[in-house]
Design an enzyme around this catalytic site. Structure first.
Site, short mmCIF file in Angstrom:
data_model
loop_
_atom_site.label_atom_id
_atom_site.label_comp_id
_atom_site.label_asym_id
_atom_site.label_seq_id
_atom_site.Cartn_x
_atom_site.Cartn_y
_atom_site.Cartn_z
N ASP A 31 42.62 28.28 52.72
CA ASP A 31 42.45 29.73 52.81
C ASP A 31 41.42 30.12 53.85
OD1 ASP A 31 44.29 30.32 50.77
OD2 ASP A 31 42.78 30.03 49.21
N THR A 38 38.09 37.98 42.05
CA THR A 38 37.79 37.03 43.12
C THR A 38 36.45 37.34 43.75
OG1 THR A 38 40.16 36.96 43.57
CG2 THR A 38 38.72 35.98 45.21
#
Length: 399
Positions: A149, A228
């Site tokens: 990511d 998150t």
């Protein structure tokens, strides 16, 4: 009706004050919420009103629609990403140094080879879906594709320019952006999408087919996602204080252990992408890096509120703030978020116009053919930067 006129009306803004124990900090035993706010009057010719109107007016006036031919809407991104490598080219030494940052691929004799181990097999498969049809057009080359990511080559930490391809980055990184694997497969997996989001071509059809007419949408802001980042907390707290204005709740993620991980509330159920279309205002936040959700929200023909401008994918720069979406500063307070939402509730036509422009841009300029076109341009131009004769690495397997 002309888009921009002077308005002589009044806007009522409810300002939610956040109260919690320990001087603003939520304790593990408490419900971290904000009480219903008091109501005060604010003239529409306030600083916020003038700021929003001026931003919309100037942005729309300056906007020049891009040319969708041959994915030209996104070409400037490609040129900027490859520019650091233009003078010296890509050398064998630089490729060898890059290998530690991603998965090594080779194109040799119009065949594709990859190192045997791939950290994320579905992500590699998603990349290969786009690369393999292009093989007859490609020169021999080495590629290092980062399937993590996070981008890898920080412009201030790296002493030299190292060619690593990543799906997302900030301006602090030199990684070369490529269209993410998640356009095909290997996207984020949740209970509703256990194999990952993927198949952008199918989502384009299903979300557009089920999106709700603007007048039938609920005039409130909506967000669902895991915690998150605490950058999302302000909207969730505003939702708890004013549920008639915002529906924003945290869902579980893989790290969830208790309600402490969802800001001292039980996790909400996940919702499909299509369910988002019930609401006029949709919030998008970054995740670990850029948000895979972003492009899908536009298909609802709802107004997208995009928080932060740091993280990018290859298509982000073609979207213009105030023209296609509403930009929201990171760390906006609940009061600031409330003022912004209420402004667009009161100016429904402005909201609808921006939402429609956002939908049209994504629908017309982020088709699968545009994704494929970008891959083709990227690899062909990248291949021209190779400054050595590529030799087949026998440790790689053909894919």
């Amino acid at each position: 009706m002309e888009l921009f006129k002077c308005f002589v009306v009044y806007l009522v803004i409810s300002v939610g004050q956040i109260h919690s124990s320990d001087e603003g900090m939520c304790t593990a035993k408490e419900q971290c919420t904000a009480p219903e706010s008091s109501t005060t009057s604010s003239n529409l010719y306030s600083a916020d009103f003038n700021k929003y109107m001026a931003a919309i007016e100037s942005s729309v006036a300056a906007y020049i629609p891009c040319n969708s031919t041959n994915c030209n809407c996104h070409t400037d991104v490609l040129k900027a990403d490859l520019k650091p490598f233009k003078a010296q080219g890509i050398t064998k030494d630089s490729i060898n140094r890059a290998k530690q940052y991603g998965t090594h691929y080779q194109v040799v004799g119009h065949k594709l080879y990859r190192q045997r181990e791939c950290m994320f097999p579905a992500r590699c498969s998603g990349v290969e879906h786009f690369v393999k049809p292009l093989l007859p057009l490609l020169p021999d080359m080495d590629l290092v594709l980062n399937c993590r990511d996070w981008p890898q080559i920080h412009r201030h930490w790296s002493k030299e320019k190292i060619p690593v391809l990543s799906f997302s980055k900030t301006a602090e990184y030199l990684d070369i952006m490529y269209p993410a694997w998640a356009f095909w497969e290997g996207g984020p997996a949740i209970a509703l999408y256990p194999t990952g989001l993927g198949r952008w071509d199918l989502h384009r059809k299903s979300i557009t087919k089920t999106n709700t007419d603007w007048d039938s949408k609920e005039s409130k802001a909506f967000f669902r996602g895991s915690r998150t980042s605490d950058e999302r907390d302000a909207l969730v707290l505003l939702s708890r204080a004013q549920p008639s204005l915002v529906d924003a709740q945290y869902t579980k993620n893989q790290a969830w252990k208790s309600p402490q991980d969802t800001l001292n509330a039980e996790p909400a159920r996940e919702v499909t992408l299509e369910e988002h279309c019930r609401y006029r205002f949709l919030f998008n936040f970054r995740g670990v890096a850029a948000s895979f959700r972003f492009k899908h929200l536009f298909l609802c023909r709802s107004l997208v509120f995009h928080v932060g401008d740091e993280w990018l994918e290859f298509f982000y720069p073609s979207l213009k703030p105030w023209v296609h979406y509403v930009p929201v500063p990171v760390r906006s307070s609940p009061e600031e978020l409330e003022a912004l939402i209420r402004f667009f509730q009161e100016h429904d036509e402005l909201a609808r116009d921006i939402a429609e422009r956002g939908y049209e841009h994504i629908w017309n300029h982020l088709r699968m053919v545009d994704v494929e076109c970008y891959w083709k341009k990227l690899l062909k131009r990248y291949g021209k930067l190779i400054r050595y004769t590529v030799e087949r690495d026998s440790s790689l397997i053909e894919v």
